[in-house]
Scaffold this motif. Sequence first.
Motif, PDB file in Angstrom:
ATOM      1  N   ASP A   8     -82.892  39.064 102.395  1.00  0.00           N
ATOM      2  CA  ASP A   8     -82.382  37.909 103.131  1.00  0.00           C
ATOM      3  C   ASP A   8     -80.885  37.849 102.856  1.00  0.00           C
ATOM      4  OD1 ASP A   8     -81.565  35.455 104.072  1.00  0.00           O
ATOM      5  OD2 ASP A   8     -83.280  34.339 103.274  1.00  0.00           O
ATOM      6  N   ALA A   9     -80.126  38.486 103.741  1.00  0.00           N
ATOM      7  CA  ALA A   9     -78.668  38.589 103.583  1.00  0.00           C
ATOM      8  C   ALA A   9     -77.958  37.619 104.521  1.00  0.00           C
ATOM      9  CB  ALA A   9     -78.217  40.022 103.862  1.00  0.00           C
ATOM     10  N   ALA A  10     -78.544  36.432 104.697  1.00  0.00           N
ATOM     11  CA  ALA A  10     -78.061  35.480 105.698  1.00  0.00           C
ATOM     12  C   ALA A  10     -76.547  35.286 105.642  1.00  0.00           C
ATOM     13  CB  ALA A  10     -78.786  34.145 105.527  1.00  0.00           C
ATOM     14  N   ALA A  11     -75.997  35.089 104.445  1.00  0.00           N
ATOM     15  CA  ALA A  11     -74.567  34.775 104.319  1.00  0.00           C
ATOM     16  C   ALA A  11     -73.727  35.986 103.950  1.00  0.00           C
ATOM     17  CB  ALA A  11     -74.377  33.680 103.271  1.00  0.00           C
ATOM     18  N   ALA A  12     -74.290  37.184 104.062  1.00  0.00           N
ATOM     19  CA  ALA A  12     -73.647  38.347 103.456  1.00  0.00           C
ATOM     20  C   ALA A  12     -73.091  39.368 104.434  1.00  0.00           C
ATOM     21  CB  ALA A  12     -74.632  39.041 102.512  1.00  0.00           C
ATOM     22  N   TYR A  13     -72.928  39.016 105.730  1.00  0.00           N
ATOM     23  CA  TYR A  13     -72.356  40.023 106.624  1.00  0.00           C
ATOM     24  C   TYR A  13     -70.961  40.417 106.122  1.00  0.00           C
ATOM     25  CZ  TYR A  13     -70.235  42.640 110.277  1.00  0.00           C
ATOM     26  OH  TYR A  13     -69.581  43.650 110.936  1.00  0.00           O
ATOM     27  N   GLY A  14     -70.715  41.715 106.096  1.00  0.00           N
ATOM     28  CA  GLY A  14     -69.433  42.239 105.646  1.00  0.00           C
ATOM     29  C   GLY A  14     -69.399  42.541 104.164  1.00  0.00           C
ATOM     30  N   SER A  15     -70.380  42.021 103.408  1.00  0.00           N
ATOM     31  CA  SER A  15     -70.488  42.308 101.982  1.00  0.00           C
ATOM     32  C   SER A  15     -71.698  43.180 101.693  1.00  0.00           C
ATOM     33  CB  SER A  15     -70.599  41.002 101.183  1.00  0.00           C
ATOM     34  OG  SER A  15     -69.475  40.168 101.381  1.00  0.00           O
ATOM     35  N   GLN A  16     -72.818  42.855 102.350  1.00  0.00           N
ATOM     36  CA  GLN A  16     -74.058  43.594 102.123  1.00  0.00           C
ATOM     37  C   GLN A  16     -74.195  44.743 103.104  1.00  0.00           C
ATOM     38  OE1 GLN A  16     -76.944  42.840  99.671  1.00  0.00           O
ATOM     39  NE2 GLN A  16     -76.628  44.974 100.226  1.00  0.00           N
ATOM     40  N   TRP A  17     -74.157  45.964 102.574  1.00  0.00           N
ATOM     41  CA  TRP A  17     -74.348  47.161 103.373  1.00  0.00           C
ATOM     42  C   TRP A  17     -75.539  47.927 102.813  1.00  0.00           C
ATOM     43  CZ3 TRP A  17     -71.426  47.065 107.613  1.00  0.00           C
ATOM     44  CH2 TRP A  17     -70.228  46.339 107.572  1.00  0.00           C
ATOM     45  N   LEU A  18     -76.017  48.895 103.555  1.00  0.00           N
ATOM     46  CA  LEU A  18     -77.112  49.720 103.051  1.00  0.00           C
ATOM     47  C   LEU A  18     -76.637  50.715 101.995  1.00  0.00           C
ATOM     48  CD1 LEU A  18     -79.165  50.379 106.290  1.00  0.00           C
ATOM     49  CD2 LEU A  18     -79.822  48.983 104.328  1.00  0.00           C
TER      50      LEU A  18
ATOM     51  N   THR B 250     -83.883  47.234 104.457  1.00  0.00           N
ATOM     52  CA  THR B 250     -83.979  46.283 105.557  1.00  0.00           C
ATOM     53  C   THR B 250     -83.171  45.042 105.210  1.00  0.00           C
ATOM     54  OG1 THR B 250     -86.193  47.058 106.175  1.00  0.00           O
ATOM     55  CG2 THR B 250     -85.550  44.864 106.937  1.00  0.00           C
ATOM     56  N   LEU B 251     -82.289  44.650 106.109  1.00  0.00           N
ATOM     57  CA  LEU B 251     -81.385  43.516 105.910  1.00  0.00           C
ATOM     58  C   LEU B 251     -81.509  42.544 107.076  1.00  0.00           C
ATOM     59  CD1 LEU B 251     -78.172  45.620 105.124  1.00  0.00           C
ATOM     60  CD2 LEU B 251     -79.852  44.809 103.454  1.00  0.00           C
ATOM     61  N   ILE B 252     -81.420  41.256 106.777  1.00  0.00           N
ATOM     62  CA  ILE B 252     -81.423  40.235 107.825  1.00  0.00           C
ATOM     63  C   ILE B 252     -80.218  39.331 107.612  1.00  0.00           C
ATOM     64  CG2 ILE B 252     -82.691  38.346 108.899  1.00  0.00           C
ATOM     65  CD1 ILE B 252     -85.255  39.611 107.793  1.00  0.00           C
ATOM     66  N   PHE B 253     -79.351  39.238 108.634  1.00  0.00           N
ATOM     67  CA  PHE B 253     -78.130  38.444 108.560  1.00  0.00           C
ATOM     68  C   PHE B 253     -78.210  37.233 109.488  1.00  0.00           C
ATOM     69  CE2 PHE B 253     -76.975  42.828 107.635  1.00  0.00           C
ATOM     70  CZ  PHE B 253     -76.213  42.707 106.491  1.00  0.00           C
ATOM     71  N   SER B 254     -77.512  36.191 109.096  1.00  0.00           N
ATOM     72  CA  SER B 254     -77.336  35.029 109.968  1.00  0.00           C
ATOM     73  C   SER B 254     -75.970  35.094 110.637  1.00  0.00           C
ATOM     74  CB  SER B 254     -77.440  33.737 109.156  1.00  0.00           C
ATOM     75  OG  SER B 254     -77.095  32.619 109.962  1.00  0.00           O
ATOM     76  N   LEU B 255     -75.948  34.755 111.924  1.00  0.00           N
ATOM     77  CA  LEU B 255     -74.686  34.631 112.663  1.00  0.00           C
ATOM     78  C   LEU B 255     -74.453  33.165 113.024  1.00  0.00           C
ATOM     79  CD1 LEU B 255     -74.924  37.746 115.030  1.00  0.00           C
ATOM     80  CD2 LEU B 255     -74.208  37.618 112.641  1.00  0.00           C
ATOM     81  N   HIS B 256     -74.946  32.281 112.168  1.00  0.00           N
ATOM     82  CA  HIS B 256     -74.762  30.840 112.350  1.00  0.00           C
ATOM     83  C   HIS B 256     -73.286  30.483 112.294  1.00  0.00           C
ATOM     84  CE1 HIS B 256     -74.807  26.548 111.029  1.00  0.00           C
ATOM     85  NE2 HIS B 256     -75.801  26.488 111.893  1.00  0.00           N
ATOM     86  N   THR B 257     -72.957  29.329 112.812  1.00  0.00           N
ATOM     87  CA  THR B 257     -71.559  28.915 112.917  1.00  0.00           C
ATOM     88  C   THR B 257     -70.842  28.826 111.575  1.00  0.00           C
ATOM     89  OG1 THR B 257     -70.118  27.194 113.836  1.00  0.00           O
ATOM     90  CG2 THR B 257     -72.168  26.460 112.852  1.00  0.00           C
ATOM     91  N   THR B 258     -71.589  28.646 110.466  1.00  0.00           N
ATOM     92  CA  THR B 258     -70.941  28.539 109.158  1.00  0.00           C
ATOM     93  C   THR B 258     -70.875  29.865 108.422  1.00  0.00           C
ATOM     94  OG1 THR B 258     -73.052  27.954 108.128  1.00  0.00           O
ATOM     95  CG2 THR B 258     -71.656  26.132 108.868  1.00  0.00           C
ATOM     96  N   LYS B 259     -71.356  30.950 109.012  1.00  0.00           N
ATOM     97  CA  LYS B 259     -71.384  32.234 108.325  1.00  0.00           C
ATOM     98  C   LYS B 259     -70.119  33.042 108.616  1.00  0.00           C
ATOM     99  CE  LYS B 259     -75.379  31.480 106.444  1.00  0.00           C
ATOM    100  NZ  LYS B 259     -75.562  30.067 106.818  1.00  0.00           N
ATOM    101  N   SER B 260     -69.998  34.203 107.950  1.00  0.00           N
ATOM    102  CA  SER B 260     -68.738  34.951 108.025  1.00  0.00           C
ATOM    103  C   SER B 260     -68.528  35.627 109.372  1.00  0.00           C
ATOM    104  CB  SER B 260     -68.681  36.001 106.908  1.00  0.00           C
ATOM    105  OG  SER B 260     -69.578  37.060 107.159  1.00  0.00           O
ATOM    106  N   LEU B 261     -69.625  35.918 110.104  1.00  0.00           N
ATOM    107  CA  LEU B 261     -69.520  36.431 111.470  1.00  0.00           C
ATOM    108  C   LEU B 261     -70.245  35.440 112.378  1.00  0.00           C
ATOM    109  CD1 LEU B 261     -68.646  38.645 113.456  1.00  0.00           C
ATOM    110  CD2 LEU B 261     -70.855  39.760 113.043  1.00  0.00           C
TER     111      LEU B 261
END
Length: 381
Positions: A165-175, A181-192
Amino acid sequence: MTTVQQPPWVPLLVPDMPSPQELLPWLERMHAARHYSNFGPLVQELESALAQRFVLGSEQLTTVANATQGLELVLQALDLQPGSRILLPAFTFVATATAVVRIGHQPVLADVNAQTWMLTPDIARSVCEHMRIDAVIPVATFGMPHDMRAWQQFERDTGLPVVIDAAAAYGSQWLQGVEGTLIFSLHTTKSLPAGEGGLVVSTRPGLAAKVRQLSNFGINLDPDADAPVGTLAGLGSNAKMSEYHAAIGLASLQKWEHHAHKRKALQADLIHEIDQASGHCMTWQTQGAGGPLMAPTVLCARLPNALARAAVEQACQQARIMTRRWYQPLLQHIDVLQQRCVSLDTPNAEALAQTLLGLPFFLSITAEQRQRVCSAVASTA
């Protein structure tokens, strides 16, 4: 009688969204194509751009309407037995647990590392030695990335699927060049930010494709599949990303590196200023073996004890500064989850829940707002 005018509140978070002017070219393209949903050209372009960043094929990645639905659909796509036990950290946002419950499984709540605030492979191994676990969902707490090589080894040793669960980790969490398996959030408060949205990235064969199918009600769109195109091949949901949200995501992606650099620099500056103001009485999340946090989205400090946290909260309240207790109560103390979870011994998570405090963090924070935060903290030192 003169009324003293109160200063405006210092907000906790302010979304870092593209301006209308930045969005306009994407919206014009969408309108010209008359394609607004159902895997349109902007969604495809966003997925292609993200696949390039992860150095993966397009079939190993799919967008979804939000990260919570992405997590639910990944759990469904894994074809676990109903009522499977899913190990996750007690210290996390409620959506990690509610997704497990909604898909028909049972969360098992484990402790976290006292410094990184995350569930680790070592903690997971210890749990697996004492009880049956069917899958693991580590959380990239506040965006801090996991060591994917260590989790890949855990998967190989135990045979259990691991979903980050990498919701807040776009740009930090890579394979990091390994399977996962990674799941990211693109919610308005996240980095992307895309306003709303999610991203599923997986090297597990066929998983992302199955999630894509399930996000479209379960309807088969693959002409090479056994079922005819257009027939219902599984019991899915309507969890597709719209073209509107893809437009925001594409506009955000164009300036991601610049804004990530600013976020990282701002976090470092604020930590330094608050440390000076508090007399270094606060501690901060420690980087783990997964590497650095590249695009922070929150500022979370740990106080020495619950009384010290309460004092800072009160000082901020009086100074009209918003704060938040992350994450309290812990999952096992939430009424609607208590009877649905197995709760293990979680001393580190309990201590964090009593001492962590979220402070204002957003790119548009002013010098005056920063000074107010430091003054409030200094008043309790």
